[in-house]
Enzyme design. Structure first.
Site: not given
Ligand code: NDP
Length: 458
Positions: A42, A47, A50, A180, A184, A201, A438, A443
């Protein structure tokens, strides 16, 4: 039996630091082992940096918008190297604060990579060889790391760790993933002048989020010039002299100079020698825990991303403190994960607390859906197209507010406050008798009078 420590924590990220400090506050003798920098994902590579890059991106918007408000400005140019130097200084400062806080609490920081070494034992690989420590309790708080084997060849691509250390931005970038991190950074990079294409996908990105948020983020990213490629997961990635080739099936191959692998994160358990304590992670590498955060091994606990449930910093911190209170403070309590708010820091950001429409219906509830959709005052004044959209889901029988979803400026700040009301069990009538402030966007959450629709339970 006597031990060197009451608690040894593996990993000095947000969760591990919180647990260790709270345990020490209760009088426990605590060591925390960290092989990298104190502060964890983080603070060092997640976090915090970022959000600092998001602020950089937001200034571009602000300068463009400022012209509509009468400011005469020169053409701005973003310099990543300047940002990178300031970011490095800020993470150093924050790491220093974390170290001071640990020291101030009386927690011993042991530098090196830790692994389990049988019951109640931890071996630490230090510069001068292995050091073995013993503890009454062991806490695994080792977090996660980017998945590097989701697609053949993807290991050569950058991860979010690498992106946050760039000195110069690429002109064009492909982002693989629709979660996420993918969204982002797609949003941020586009604002910083990079031509971004996102490959995911599903039909929509952000699987599991309310459809309103998912469709809004598509509209806003498209308006920001991001090329979205739904239903297209590269089958392989190939490194070339000038960048990367993405094979998208049916002979469709695209070349990009730079590719971000945002296909998820995996728990850091592979190097922990879990078997020595009789522990077996799941197929993804995650450690299962019960409500008391106990793993399957006696005296071994786990919190945060290494358990791969809700991978958010505040969850790890809350779990760490609850565990320390339970073990050493004679105040056993569990963390309620039923209503955790979260935000995706795209521009504009989105934020959510409670179930999506589909999840609420699936839970067997009759759901009244209240919505607002408008162009915020700040945008309307300059002819901007950005919209703010809000949704409240209400249990049509009990009138309890189940969820709040929002996309638009300040959504995370607004939804965090609404999460308090939802945790307190607020009903729609509580929202209705709250006088609006307001002129604000927030609101609208207390001015929604008629449901757009009432959905029958599934
Ligand atoms: P996420 O799990 O959010 O997203 C992973 C993405 O990768 C999904 O869209 C998934 O698709 C895709 N994916 C996985 N495997 C493949 C593959 N083989 N081919 C193509 N696409 C694939 O993970 P992130 O890495 O973005 O973030 C990790 C975690 O970190 C988050 O879940 C969150 O909990 C935390 N995080 C929180 C943030 C915040 O609070 N603002 C910011 C960043 C991270 P599909 O959905 O189809 O499985």
């Amino acid at each position: 039996m006597t031990f060197d420590y009451d608690l040894i924590t593996l990993g000095a990220g947000s969760g591990g630091v919180a647990a260790s400090r709270r345990a020490a506050l209760h009088g426990a003798r605590v060591a925390i082992v960290e092989g990298s920098r104190v502060g964890g994902t983080c603070v060092i590579r997640g976090c915090v940096p970022k959000k600092l890059l998001m602020y950089a991106a937001q200034f571009g918007d602000s300068m463009r918008e400022a012209r509509g408000y009468g400011w005469v400005l020169p053409e701005p140019r973003f310099d990543m190297a300047t940002w990178a130097a300031a970011k490095a200084a800020e993470t150093d400062r924050l790491e220093g604060i974390y170290r001071q806080m640990l020291q101030g609490s009386g927690v011993e920081v042991v530098a090196g990579w830790a692994r389990l070494d049988g019951p109640n034992r931890v071996a630490v690989a230090t510069d001068t060889g292995d050091r073995v420590l013993t503890a009454r309790h062991i806490l695994i708080a080792t977090g996660g790391a980017p998945v590097r084997d989701s697609i053949p060849g993807i290991e050569a691509c950058a991860t979010s760790d690498d992106l946050l250390d760039l000195q110069q931005l690429p002109e064009r970038a492909a982002v693989i993933g629709g979660g996420y991190i993918a969204l982002e950074f797609a949003s941020i990079l586009a604002r910083l002048g990079v031509k971004v294409s996102v490959f995911y996908r599903g039909e929509l990105p952000l699987r599991g989020f309310d459809t309103m948020l998912r469709t809004s983020v598509v509209a806003e990213l498209t308006a920001a010039g991001v090329q979205l490629h739904p239903g297209s997961a590269p089958q392989r990635v190939q490194r070339t002299s000038g960048g990367f080739l993405l094979s998208l099936g049916e002979d469709r191959v695209l070349e990009f100079p730079w590719v971000l692998n945002a296909t998820g994160r995996r728990p850091n358990t592979a190097q922990l020698n879990l078997a020595s304590a009789g522990l077996v992670p799941d197929a993804f590498g995650a450690l299962a825990v019960n409500a008391a955060l106990q793993t399957g091994a006696l005296d071994v606990y786990a919190i945060g991303d290494v358990t791969n449930r809700i991978n958010l910093t505040p969850v790890a911190i809350a779990e760490g403190r609850a565990l320390a209170d339970s073990l050493f403070g004679a105040k056993p309590h569990a963390v309620d994960l039923s209503r955790v708010a979260s935000a995706v820091f795209t521009l504009p950001p989105l934020a959510t607390v409670g179930p999506s429409e589909a999840q609420a219906v699936q839970a067997g509830l009759r759901v009244a859906v209240y919505e607002a959709d408008f162009r915020p005052m700040k945008q309307a004044f300059i002819g901007g197209t950005e919209r703010t959209r809000m949704k409240l889901l209400v249990d049509a029988d009990s009138q309890v507010v189940l969820a709040a979803h929002m996309v638009g400026a300040d959504a995370p700040e607004i939804v965090q406050s609404l999460a308090v009301a939802l945790s307190a069990g607020a009903t729609k009538a509580d929202f209705d008798r709250t006088i609006a402030m307001h002129p604000t966007a927030a609101e609208e959450f207390v001015l929604m009078r008629e449901p757009m629709r009432v959905l029958p339970a599934a």
